[in-house]
Design a protein around this motif. Structure first.
Motif, mmCIF file in Angstrom:
data_model
loop_
_atom_site.group_PDB
_atom_site.id
_atom_site.type_symbol
_atom_site.label_atom_id
_atom_site.label_comp_id
_atom_site.label_asym_id
_atom_site.label_seq_id
_atom_site.Cartn_x
_atom_site.Cartn_y
_atom_site.Cartn_z
ATOM 1 N N GLN A 155 0.835 -1.213 0.000
ATOM 2 C CA GLN A 155 0.000 0.000 0.000
ATOM 3 C C GLN A 155 0.868 1.262 0.000
ATOM 4 O O GLN A 155 0.574 2.228 -0.685
ATOM 5 C CB GLN A 155 -0.914 0.009 1.232
ATOM 6 C CG GLN A 155 -2.089 -0.933 1.119
ATOM 7 C CD GLN A 155 -2.934 -0.877 2.393
ATOM 8 O OE1 GLN A 155 -2.605 -1.510 3.398
ATOM 9 N NE2 GLN A 155 -3.992 -0.111 2.361
ATOM 10 N N LYS B 84 2.255 6.597 -6.971
ATOM 11 C CA LYS B 84 1.241 7.491 -7.566
ATOM 12 C C LYS B 84 1.699 8.955 -7.449
ATOM 13 O O LYS B 84 1.688 9.698 -8.435
ATOM 14 C CB LYS B 84 -0.089 7.293 -6.826
ATOM 15 C CG LYS B 84 -1.280 7.818 -7.544
ATOM 16 C CD LYS B 84 -2.564 7.208 -6.984
ATOM 17 C CE LYS B 84 -3.713 8.167 -7.198
ATOM 18 N NZ LYS B 84 -4.113 8.884 -5.978
ATOM 19 N N PHE C 180 0.001 10.785 2.860
ATOM 20 C CA PHE C 180 -0.686 9.478 2.854
ATOM 21 C C PHE C 180 -0.144 8.519 3.923
ATOM 22 O O PHE C 180 -0.823 7.596 4.340
ATOM 23 C CB PHE C 180 -0.588 8.833 1.461
ATOM 24 C CG PHE C 180 0.806 8.428 1.057
ATOM 25 C CD1 PHE C 180 1.296 7.173 1.386
ATOM 26 C CD2 PHE C 180 1.622 9.297 0.339
ATOM 27 C CE1 PHE C 180 2.585 6.790 1.011
ATOM 28 C CE2 PHE C 180 2.912 8.929 -0.028
ATOM 29 C CZ PHE C 180 3.396 7.672 0.312
ATOM 30 N N ALA D 153 0.894 4.019 -3.093
ATOM 31 C CA ALA D 153 0.603 5.443 -2.868
ATOM 32 C C ALA D 153 1.814 6.302 -3.220
ATOM 33 O O ALA D 153 1.681 7.372 -3.832
ATOM 34 C CB ALA D 153 0.186 5.662 -1.421
#
Ligand code: IYR
Length: 231
Positions: A91, A98, A188, A95
Motif C-alpha cells: 500500500q 502514484k 498518505f 501510494a
C-alpha cells in the motif's frame, strides 16, 4: 566545578547526576576517529534491495540508536514506524508511486529533475516492497499533555534530522543498507499507518541487504577543502 556551583545544582528541582565519561588518550581518539570515518565513508545509498529477511531485533537496535540523538529541550520529537507487513508495504509503495509519477511527469521543476538525473531515480519504487523493512520516521510537530492540550516542541526538524542520521549510521554499522526516500507529498503515510495529527512523515527508509546485483551511481564526495573552513 567549584563548591558553590555544585551546591546550586544540588538545590535544583531537576537534579543533575554525574557524567559517565571515558577520557581517551590522543592516540586512541585519533584511531577511533579514523576507523569511524573510514567505516562511514564506505556507506553508500542503494535502491536495489534483496528480499532476504532481517530480524526485528536489528531494526529495534537501530531505532534505539536513533533515539539517543540530542533533541530540542530533550523532547525527543520522533516516532519510528517499522513496517514488515507485505500488504502494508504494498500500500505504501502504491501510494508513493502514484505521487512520484506526478512528480516525475510534471510537478517537478526542470531544475529539480536535472539535479536528480545522476541518481537515476524515477517513479518506480520496488525497494518499498523488496526490502524486508520499511521504517518511516515521523516528526512530532508538537506534543500533547495528558489533558489533550498542545505542548510546543522546539527544533523538531533539526532533532529528527539528527535522529535519522544516527539511525542510518546504525544500519550501516550493522552491515545493512538503507535509502532516505522522500515521497512528495507524503501525507498518505500518516493515514496508512494510523498516526495521530501531530505526527508528520519525514523520511521513508527501506532497510535490508543489498540485492546481489545492487548498483550505485558513480558519485564522489566533496573534498575536505570544500566542506570545511578554519578560522
Ligand atoms: N521524491 C522523489 C525525488 C527525489 C528527490 C530527491 I532531493 C532525491 O535525492 C531523490 C529523489 C523520489 O524519491 O524519487
Amino acid at each position: 566545578m567549584d563548591e558553590s556551583t555544585r551546591e546550586q545544582f544540588a538545590a535544583q528541582s531537576h537534579p543533575f547526576v554525574p557524567l559517565q565519561f571515558t577520557r581517551r588518550t590522543l592516540a586512541e581518539s585519533a584511531e577511533r576517529a579514523r576507523a569511524f570515518y573510514e567505516e562511514m565513508n564506505r556507506r553508500r545509498t542503494t535502491r536495489h534491495f534483496s528480499t532476504d529477511p532481517v530480524p526485528r531485533e536489528l531494526i529495534e537496535q537501530a531505532i534505539l540508536t536513533g533515539g539517543t540523538a540530542p533533541s530540542g529541550a530533550h523532547q525527543q520529537p520522533w516516532t519510528f514506524v517499522a513496517v514488515s507487513d507485505l500488504g502494508l508495504k504494498r500500500q505504501i509503495r502504491e501510494a508513493a508511486e502514484k505521487e512520484e509519477h506526478e512528480f516525475y511527469h510534471g510537478r517537478a521543476p526542470a531544475e529539480w529533475t536535472e539535479a536528480l538525473a545522476p541518481l537515476g531515480t524515477d517513479e518506480h519504487k520496488p525497494h518499498l516492497t523488496d526490502a524486508p523493512w520499511v521504517v518511516v520516521l515521523f516528526r512530532q510537530s508538537h506534543g500533547l499533555r495528558p489533558d489533550g492540550t498542545k505542548r510546543t516542541y522546539y527544533y523538531t526538524q533539526e532533532s529528527c534530522g539528527i535522529a535519522a542520521g544516527y539511525f542510518i549510521a546504525a544500519i550501516h554499522m550493522m552491515g545493512l543498507v538503507t535509502v532516505t526516500h522522500t515521497p512528495n507529498p507524503m501525507g498518505f503515510l500518516a493515514e496508512l499507518l494510523g498516526r495521530p495529527a501531530n505526527e508528520k512523515a519525514m523520511l521513508v527508509m527501506p532497510v535490508g541487504y543489498p540485492a546481489e546485483d545492487a548498483r550505485i551511481p558513480d558519485l564522489t564526495r566533496k573534498p575536505f577543502g570544500e566542506i570545511a573552513v578554519w578560522k
